[in-house]
Design a protein around this motif. Sequence first.
Motif, mmCIF file in Angstrom:
data_model
loop_
_atom_site.group_PDB
_atom_site.id
_atom_site.type_symbol
_atom_site.label_atom_id
_atom_site.label_comp_id
_atom_site.label_asym_id
_atom_site.label_seq_id
_atom_site.Cartn_x
_atom_site.Cartn_y
_atom_site.Cartn_z
ATOM 1 N N MET A 1 -55.274 118.493 -28.961
ATOM 2 C CA MET A 1 -56.080 119.667 -28.845
ATOM 3 C C MET A 1 -57.584 119.208 -28.664
ATOM 4 N N ILE A 2 -57.977 119.804 -27.705
ATOM 5 C CA ILE A 2 -59.621 119.345 -27.461
ATOM 6 C C ILE A 2 -60.636 120.597 -28.016
ATOM 7 N N ASP A 3 -61.654 120.122 -28.605
ATOM 8 C CA ASP A 3 -62.337 120.938 -29.186
ATOM 9 C C ASP A 3 -63.974 120.703 -28.880
ATOM 10 N N LEU A 4 -64.901 121.765 -28.791
ATOM 11 C CA LEU A 4 -66.096 121.946 -28.393
ATOM 12 C C LEU A 4 -66.809 121.335 -29.788
ATOM 13 N N VAL A 5 -67.554 120.239 -29.962
ATOM 14 C CA VAL A 5 -68.377 119.987 -31.196
ATOM 15 C C VAL A 5 -69.901 119.756 -30.827
ATOM 16 N N LEU A 6 -70.782 120.880 -31.324
ATOM 17 C CA LEU A 6 -72.059 120.984 -31.297
ATOM 18 C C LEU A 6 -72.610 120.753 -32.455
ATOM 19 N N LEU A 7 -74.063 120.057 -32.296
ATOM 20 C CA LEU A 7 -74.898 119.694 -33.409
ATOM 21 C C LEU A 7 -76.095 120.807 -33.153
ATOM 22 N N ALA A 8 -76.192 121.585 -34.390
ATOM 23 C CA ALA A 8 -77.148 122.678 -34.182
ATOM 24 C C ALA A 8 -78.154 122.350 -35.339
ATOM 25 N N CYS A 9 -79.423 122.691 -35.239
ATOM 26 C CA CYS A 9 -80.349 122.623 -36.220
ATOM 27 C C CYS A 9 -81.103 123.906 -36.344
#
Length: 63
Positions: A1-9
């Motif tokens: 499975m492909i996931d959208l990974v985001l870095l948020a501050c």
Amino acid sequence: MIDLVLLACLISQPDQCREHIISSEGSKAACVQTSIMTLARWAGDHPGWHIEKFRCEEFSRDA
């Protein structure tokens, strides 16, 4: 499975960042293609956060 990974501050504390994973169905290309809409929706739901970067990544779901 492909996931959208985001870095948020946090906007109020830019040194406080977290990685968030949003599950995605389909291929890596489909994840990339829909990422902008998904990120815009996430940002709208999390007004105190700023998205620094993101990627589509395959994760193993084996437990």
